[in-house]
Design a protein around this motif. Structure first.
Motif, short mmCIF file in Angstrom:
data_model
loop_
_atom_site.label_atom_id
_atom_site.label_comp_id
_atom_site.label_asym_id
_atom_site.label_seq_id
_atom_site.Cartn_x
_atom_site.Cartn_y
_atom_site.Cartn_z
N ASP A 150 0.82 -1.22 0.00
CA ASP A 150 0.00 0.00 0.00
C ASP A 150 0.85 1.27 0.00
OD1 ASP A 150 -2.41 -1.44 0.06
OD2 ASP A 150 -2.31 -1.64 2.24
N GLU A 151 2.15 1.12 -0.14
CA GLU A 151 3.04 2.29 -0.11
C GLU A 151 3.63 2.55 -1.49
OE1 GLU A 151 6.84 1.91 1.82
OE2 GLU A 151 6.81 -0.28 1.68
N SER A 190 11.47 -0.48 1.56
CA SER A 190 10.13 -0.55 2.14
C SER A 190 10.08 0.25 3.44
CB SER A 190 9.73 -2.00 2.44
OG SER A 190 8.47 -2.04 3.07
N ARG A 191 9.00 1.01 3.59
CA ARG A 191 8.74 1.73 4.84
C ARG A 191 7.37 1.34 5.37
NH1 ARG A 191 11.14 7.13 2.07
NH2 ARG A 191 13.18 7.15 3.05
N ALA A 192 6.92 0.14 5.00
CA ALA A 192 5.56 -0.29 5.31
C ALA A 192 5.32 -0.41 6.82
CB ALA A 192 5.26 -1.63 4.63
#
Length: 295
Positions: free
Chosen positions: A62-63, A130-132
């Protein structure tokens, strides 16, 4: 893989949906209440003709991914295999660096041929950030190999688990293993050229390597690594390299004292704490520079 020309251009496909669910029969799924695994990232094939497929990396999260790089960003130092150094990407690699990859968007990273690729061991390596979540935060190196043709397959499950079909899925958060991110490569090359013109290529290489080390360890005030500012401490790296070239150093402790003095002038006494590990690695860079200069 079969595509080796520089004409392989970027291409994106929006609104892709993961379709490979659980292989268990629905009756068993209902009985055991198995929750289907969802990939965070996966490979997707698009047929071009009867012989060729384009291979896409799909962002199923979703990012918005800041980058996707389908090539190797790091390599082992030939003189010191335990040390990881930056790999210099080719023009084709750079042309296939994607930025701002949207959720459910696929980006074309390679092409395969049913005749030319069927009998070989093929490999795809992809780096992304990734920064999820706190658990996912970091730079990921995804490595998948296939004897023959690739099919649509997961690269990383939600939560960070590695699919069985993937050789490795490593989060490169340890500073000594962090890659130089694609977004900073242009300014990195620009500064190298400026240093080489003002000094020489050997000095420029040392300055670049020291800046790489400071950037990867990210111990300064700004937080240059995740803020895409490789050059934030390049002036300090230039000063450190010049002091080493003019005065030398006989230990990592001397390098630490030298670096501390430079940072105290730039940012105020005692404001920047330099890790001893950085001083040891920069001392190693200096020894390598001196050795090459004496050849």
């Amino acid at each position: 893989m079969t595509n080796t020309t520089n004409t392989f251009e970027q291409k994106r496909i929006d609104n892709l949906n993961w379709s490979s669910g659980s292989k268990l029969p629905k009756s068993i799924q209902d009985k055991v209440q198995t929750k289907p695994k969802i990939p965070l990232f996966y490979l997707h094939n698009e047929s071009i003709n009867n012989y060729e497929d384009d291979i896409y990396f799909v962002n199923n999260s979703d990012e918005i991914l800041s980058f996707v790089a389908p090539y190797e960003l790091m390599k082992r130092d030939l003189d010191c295999p335990e040390v990881v150094v930056a790999a210099e990407p080719s023009e084709r690699d750079i042309s296939l660096t994607y930025t701002d990859v949207l959720p459910k968007q696929g980006v074309r990273i390679d092409r395969q041929h049913i005749i030319y690729d069927s009998d070989y061991l093929n490999q795809i390596i992809v780096y992304t950030m990734s920064r999820a979540s706190k658990e996912m935060w970091g730079i990921w190196r995804l490595n998948v190999c296939e004897k023959g043709m690739f099919s649509s397959c997961p690269l990383l499950w939600e939560g960070g688990a590695k699919p069985l079909s993937v050789v490795s899925a490593d989060k490169r958060n340890d500073p000594k293993d962090r890659p130089i991110l694609p977004c900073v490569l242009p300014i990195r090359q620009q500064l190298y050229q400026q240093w080489a013109e003002h000094y020489d290529h050997a000095s420029a290489s040392l300055m670049r390597s020291i800046t790489d080390m400071i950037y990867r360890y990210d111990f300064g005030i700004v937080g240059c690594y995740y803020n895409d500012t490789w050059d934030e401490y390049s002036s300090e790296a230039e000063q450190i390299a010049n002091i080493l070239i003019k005065k030398g150093a006989d230990s990592a402790d001397e390098v630490l004292a030298m670096m501390t003095a430079v940072y105290d002038v730039s940012f105020g006494a005692g404001y920047t704490r330099i890790p001893m590990d950085v001083a040891e690695r920069i001392y190693g860079l200096w020894l390598k520079h001196k050795s090459n200069a004496n050849k």
